[in-house]
Design an enzyme around this catalytic site. Structure first.
Site, PDB file in Angstrom:
ATOM      1  N   GLU A  12      14.341  17.542   1.811  1.00 26.86           N
ATOM      2  CA  GLU A  12      14.877  18.575   2.688  1.00 26.86           C
ATOM      3  C   GLU A  12      14.062  19.849   2.500  1.00 26.86           C
ATOM      4  O   GLU A  12      13.676  20.187   1.382  1.00 26.86           O
ATOM      5  CB  GLU A  12      16.360  18.859   2.369  1.00 26.86           C
ATOM      6  CG  GLU A  12      17.285  17.734   2.794  1.00 26.86           C
ATOM      7  CD  GLU A  12      18.760  18.150   2.838  1.00 26.86           C
ATOM      8  OE1 GLU A  12      19.063  19.352   2.667  1.00 26.86           O
ATOM      9  OE2 GLU A  12      19.593  17.258   3.047  1.00 26.86           O
ATOM     10  N   HIS A  66      17.759  24.583   7.071  1.00 27.44           N
ATOM     11  CA  HIS A  66      17.314  23.495   6.215  1.00 27.44           C
ATOM     12  C   HIS A  66      17.222  22.244   7.073  1.00 27.44           C
ATOM     13  O   HIS A  66      17.676  22.233   8.213  1.00 27.44           O
ATOM     14  CB  HIS A  66      18.222  23.320   4.998  1.00 27.44           C
ATOM     15  CG  HIS A  66      19.551  22.690   5.265  1.00 27.44           C
ATOM     16  ND1 HIS A  66      20.590  23.366   5.837  1.00 27.44           N
ATOM     17  CD2 HIS A  66      20.010  21.435   5.036  1.00 27.44           C
ATOM     18  CE1 HIS A  66      21.645  22.552   5.933  1.00 27.44           C
ATOM     19  NE2 HIS A  66      21.326  21.377   5.462  1.00 27.44           N
ATOM     20  N   HIS A  68      17.523  17.979   7.718  1.00 25.58           N
ATOM     21  CA  HIS A  68      18.127  16.697   7.393  1.00 25.58           C
ATOM     22  C   HIS A  68      17.101  15.650   7.793  1.00 25.58           C
ATOM     23  O   HIS A  68      17.002  15.299   8.972  1.00 25.58           O
ATOM     24  CB  HIS A  68      19.430  16.497   8.175  1.00 25.58           C
ATOM     25  CG  HIS A  68      20.594  17.266   7.639  1.00 25.58           C
ATOM     26  ND1 HIS A  68      21.835  17.257   8.235  1.00 25.58           N
ATOM     27  CD2 HIS A  68      20.707  18.037   6.530  1.00 25.58           C
ATOM     28  CE1 HIS A  68      22.668  18.018   7.515  1.00 25.58           C
ATOM     29  NE2 HIS A  68      22.003  18.516   6.485  1.00 25.58           N
ATOM     30  N   ASP A  79      26.971  21.586   2.639  1.00 24.50           N
ATOM     31  CA  ASP A  79      26.394  22.684   3.414  1.00 24.50           C
ATOM     32  C   ASP A  79      27.455  23.755   3.671  1.00 24.50           C
ATOM     33  O   ASP A  79      27.174  24.961   3.619  1.00 24.50           O
ATOM     34  CB  ASP A  79      25.868  22.182   4.770  1.00 24.50           C
ATOM     35  CG  ASP A  79      24.633  21.309   4.613  1.00 24.50           C
ATOM     36  OD1 ASP A  79      23.955  21.416   3.575  1.00 24.50           O
ATOM     37  OD2 ASP A  79      24.349  20.533   5.541  1.00 24.50           O
TER      38      ASP A  79
HETATM   39 ZN    ZN Z   1      22.510  19.802   4.998  1.00 26.83          ZN
END
Ligand code: ZN
Length: 121
Positions: A12, A66, A68, A79
Site C-alpha cells: 500500500e 492510500h 488498496h 482505515d
Molecule cells: Zn485502506
C-alpha cells in the site's frame, strides 16, 4: 497520486495532499512504514514535518490518500479507526481492476461519508 500508488505495489502507498479551500495543489509522498499489501501507517514525525512545510507554502492539509492494491476503494475498519484528521478528505486508490478507482470519504467518528472529487484544480 495514482502513479505513486502503482509504484509502491505490491505494498500500500500513502501520502498527503495540501492546498487551499479544499482544493489539492501539492502532493506529499509518504512512506508506508508497515510495508504491507493490506495496511499502511505513516511516521507521525514525517507527518509533522510535512504539515510544517505545508504551512510555509501557505497551504493546509486537505487530503490523505492510500492505496488498496487488490481491494475495492472502500475504507476498511482500520482505515476508519485510524482516521485522525476529520477535516481531511480520505482518498483510497484501488488498483484491483484494470482502471484505477478512487474512493473519497470524510471520516467522522466511526462513519465514512462519501465525498465527490472534482479534477479541476
Ligand atoms: Zn485502506
Amino acid at each position: 497520486m495514482i502513479r505513486h500508488c502503482m509504484e509502491e505495489r505490491p505494498f500500500e502507498a500513502c501520502g498527503l495532499l495540501s492546498g487551499r479551500n479544499g482544493c489539492a495543489e501539492t502532493i506529499w509522498r509518504m512512506e508506508n512504514i508497515e510495508k504491507s499489501p493490506v495496511a499502511f501507517s505513516m511516521d507521525s514525525r514525517h507527518i509533522q514535518k510535512a504539515l510544517q512545510k505545508m504551512a510555509l507554502k501557505g497551504e493546509a492539509l486537505v487530503g490523505i490518500y492510500h492505496s488498496h492494491p487488490t481491494a475495492p476503494p472502500l475504507p476498511s475498519p482500520e482505515d476508519i479507526a485510524y482516521a485522525y484528521y476529520p477535516e481531511a478528505a480520505y482518498l483510497i486508490v484501488s488498483l484491483a481492476s484494470k482502471q484505477p478507482n478512487i474512493g473519497c470519504y470524510r471520516i467522522v467518528g466511526s462513519r465514512a461519508l462519501p465525498l465527490r472529487v472534482e479534477l479541476r484544480c
